[in-house]
Design an enzyme around this catalytic site. Structure first.
Site, mmCIF file in Angstrom:
data_model
loop_
_atom_site.group_PDB
_atom_site.id
_atom_site.type_symbol
_atom_site.label_atom_id
_atom_site.label_comp_id
_atom_site.label_asym_id
_atom_site.label_seq_id
_atom_site.Cartn_x
_atom_site.Cartn_y
_atom_site.Cartn_z
ATOM 1 C CD1 TRP A 134 -7.013 14.857 6.200
ATOM 2 C CD2 TRP A 134 -6.367 16.751 5.196
ATOM 3 N NE1 TRP A 134 -8.041 15.750 6.288
ATOM 4 C CE2 TRP A 134 -7.677 16.918 5.687
ATOM 5 C CE3 TRP A 134 -5.748 17.818 4.539
ATOM 6 C CZ2 TRP A 134 -8.386 18.109 5.523
ATOM 7 C CZ3 TRP A 134 -6.454 19.015 4.389
ATOM 8 C CH2 TRP A 134 -7.748 19.147 4.867
ATOM 9 C CE LYS A 157 -7.991 2.908 10.209
ATOM 10 N NZ LYS A 157 -6.981 1.917 9.731
ATOM 11 C CB ALA A 178 -6.549 -0.032 6.275
ATOM 12 N N GLY A 237 0.820 -1.209 0.000
ATOM 13 C CA GLY A 237 0.000 0.000 0.000
ATOM 14 C C GLY A 237 0.856 1.262 0.000
ATOM 15 C CB ILE A 286 -5.188 -8.616 8.186
ATOM 16 C CG1 ILE A 286 -6.142 -7.515 7.727
ATOM 17 C CG2 ILE A 286 -3.742 -8.308 7.839
ATOM 18 C CD1 ILE A 286 -5.987 -6.217 8.531
ATOM 19 C CE1 TYR A 311 -10.750 3.951 6.261
ATOM 20 C CE2 TYR A 311 -10.920 6.191 7.124
ATOM 21 C CZ TYR A 311 -10.153 5.108 6.732
ATOM 22 O OH TYR A 311 -8.777 5.165 6.833
HETATM 23 N N1 LIG Z 1 -4.700 7.656 3.107
HETATM 24 C C1 LIG Z 1 -5.049 8.471 4.103
HETATM 25 O O1 LIG Z 1 -5.370 9.646 3.901
HETATM 26 C C2 LIG Z 1 -5.025 7.971 5.531
HETATM 27 C C3 LIG Z 1 -5.304 8.878 6.558
HETATM 28 C C4 LIG Z 1 -5.268 8.445 7.890
HETATM 29 C C5 LIG Z 1 -4.988 7.114 8.156
HETATM 30 N N2 LIG Z 1 -4.743 6.261 7.135
HETATM 31 C C6 LIG Z 1 -4.456 4.858 7.472
HETATM 32 O O2 LIG Z 1 -3.156 4.555 7.003
HETATM 33 C C7 LIG Z 1 -3.074 3.151 6.769
HETATM 34 C C8 LIG Z 1 -2.438 2.900 5.405
HETATM 35 O O3 LIG Z 1 -3.307 3.423 4.409
HETATM 36 P P1 LIG Z 1 -2.806 3.820 2.949
HETATM 37 O O4 LIG Z 1 -3.121 5.245 2.784
HETATM 38 O O5 LIG Z 1 -1.429 3.311 2.713
HETATM 39 O O6 LIG Z 1 -3.874 3.008 2.073
HETATM 40 P P2 LIG Z 1 -3.682 1.963 0.893
HETATM 41 O O7 LIG Z 1 -2.701 2.462 -0.105
HETATM 42 O O8 LIG Z 1 -5.075 1.638 0.445
HETATM 43 O O9 LIG Z 1 -3.044 0.715 1.615
HETATM 44 C C9 LIG Z 1 -3.785 -0.242 2.298
HETATM 45 C C10 LIG Z 1 -3.268 -1.601 1.900
HETATM 46 O O10 LIG Z 1 -3.992 -2.604 2.629
HETATM 47 C C11 LIG Z 1 -4.272 -3.649 1.734
HETATM 48 N N3 LIG Z 1 -5.399 -4.454 2.198
HETATM 49 C C12 LIG Z 1 -6.732 -4.223 2.036
HETATM 50 N N4 LIG Z 1 -7.437 -5.227 2.585
HETATM 51 C C13 LIG Z 1 -6.532 -6.103 3.111
HETATM 52 C C14 LIG Z 1 -6.649 -7.337 3.784
HETATM 53 N N5 LIG Z 1 -7.845 -7.889 4.034
HETATM 54 N N6 LIG Z 1 -5.517 -7.976 4.175
HETATM 55 C C15 LIG Z 1 -4.303 -7.440 3.908
HETATM 56 N N7 LIG Z 1 -4.126 -6.284 3.262
HETATM 57 C C16 LIG Z 1 -5.249 -5.619 2.865
HETATM 58 C C17 LIG Z 1 -4.561 -2.973 0.418
HETATM 59 O O11 LIG Z 1 -4.439 -3.906 -0.640
HETATM 60 P P3 LIG Z 1 -5.331 -3.700 -1.979
HETATM 61 O O12 LIG Z 1 -4.897 -2.380 -2.538
HETATM 62 O O13 LIG Z 1 -4.954 -4.885 -2.802
HETATM 63 O O14 LIG Z 1 -6.755 -3.694 -1.515
HETATM 64 C C18 LIG Z 1 -3.472 -1.900 0.400
HETATM 65 O O15 LIG Z 1 -2.268 -2.406 -0.167
HETATM 66 C C19 LIG Z 1 -4.511 2.617 6.921
HETATM 67 O O16 LIG Z 1 -4.661 2.090 8.222
HETATM 68 C C20 LIG Z 1 -5.361 3.857 6.797
HETATM 69 O O17 LIG Z 1 -6.602 3.717 7.477
HETATM 70 C C21 LIG Z 1 -4.744 6.648 5.832
#
Ligand SMILES: NC(=O)c1ccc[n+]([C@@H]2O[C@H](COP(=O)([O-])OP(=O)(O)OC[C@H]3O[C@@H](n4cnc5c(N)ncnc54)[C@H](OP(=O)(O)O)[C@@H]3O)[C@@H](O)[C@H]2O)c1
Length: 280
Positions: free
Chosen positions: A150, A129, A60, A10, A37, A125
């Protein structure tokens, strides 16, 4: 130390793995294809086999709008899945560094949200979380619940890159100016997550880019930094109408002296743009 990173393909996961390898840690980097997971048995087997000092959970369901019509699936990953990891980490004696979100708050505050502020998610969402935070705490092991906000970085779909693309294609873009938050660069967040794992810090903590701005400000800054002549027209959240509610105020702050302080969001923006421009 030995680290296990979930969601390793991710946007955040890839920078966490890169930072951990650079720091000389031994890393088991598990993308979704390697470890789902939501599969409790697979999670237990993977964690016990890796015998990590810490698990960093970057996996996630991150489709905020999609979660409104698929809350069960979102909760299976963000809630139950986080609980599986926490149970396995507890059994293995490992610290779980679990990434959570500003969406656990209601966004109605006028003061930055500190760690102890009451939660009150407004959408599916955010509820998923928050379910993850509760599941991690309930497992009873050592855990760090790290809320960020963000997030943008070179390895995933994000607002900054959307603005770069639109800015090159159009003369004008409309961007909301009534949501305020803390843009956070994955490179900065990843380094801080590693420090938390290395120090063994536990409990709830807030880790987001320094300062604050609106999406409108972030769009203007992105176009300024990239030299694109596109104009940015402010608009309101009500004008767009998204399936999931968005928080008007999403500024996170930390009361903890042991939590790393991230650089200002504008420094994060510049660091991101330098990387994507070099890669282009
Ligand atoms: N992006 C934001 O603005 C933001 C803000 C605050 C917090 N966060 C948190 O930061 C963390 C990382 O998010 P990110 O921005 O890097 O998002 P991301 O690019 O969507 O990364 C999430 C990864 O989790 C994988 N995933 C989804 N379902 C899964 C499962 N059942 N088992 C294992 N892996 C799974 C996804 O794979 P697929 O792509 O193949 O589905 C993706 O590679 C998350 O906890 C998110 O809630 C993000």
């Amino acid at each position: 130390m030995r680290l296990l990173v979930t969601g390793a393909a991710g946007m955040l996961g890839r920078d966490v793995v890169a930072a951990a390898v650079d720091a000389g840690h031994e890393v088991a980097a598990l993308a979704r294809a390697d470890l789902d997971i939501t599969d409790a048995d697979a999670v237990r087997a993977a964690v016990l086999a890796a015998r990590p000092g810490a698990v960093i959970n970057c996996a996630a369901w991150t489709d905020v709008d999609g979660a409104e019509t698929a809350e069960e699936q979102a909760t299976a990953v963000n809630g139950t899945g986080a609980g599986h990891l926490a149970a396995a980490a507890t059994e293995a004696g490992a610290l779980l560094v679990h990434v959570s979100s500003d969406y656990v708050f209601d966004g109605r505050s006028e003061e930055p949200y500190e760690e102890a502020a009451p939660t009150g998610p407004q959408g599916a969402y955010g509820r998923s979380k928050l379910a993850g935070e509760h599941a991690v705490a309930a497992a009873g092991g050592r855990s760090a619940i790290v809320r960020s906000a963000w997030v943008f970085g070179p390895h995933g779909k994000n607002f900054v890159d959307t603005m770069r693309r639109l800015g090159a294609e159009r003369d004008e873009v409309a961007v909301v100016d009534d949501q305020v938050g803390c843009p956070t660069y994955t490179g900065h967040l990843a380094a801080a997550l590693l420090r938390i794992a290395e120090r063994g810090a536990t409990g709830v903590m807030h880790l987001a880019g320094g300062g604050r701005c609106s999406w409108y400000d972030l769009a203007v800054a992105t176009l300024e930094e990239t030299g694109l002549a596109c104009r940015v027209r402010p608009q309101s959240t009500a004008d767009i109408g998204r399936p999931a509610p968005r928080q008007a105020f999403s500024v996170l702050s930390s009361t903890r002296a042991d939590v790393p302080v991230l650089p200002n969001w504008r420094d994060g923006l510049r660091a991101h743009l330098t990387r994507v421009e070099v890669a282009a």
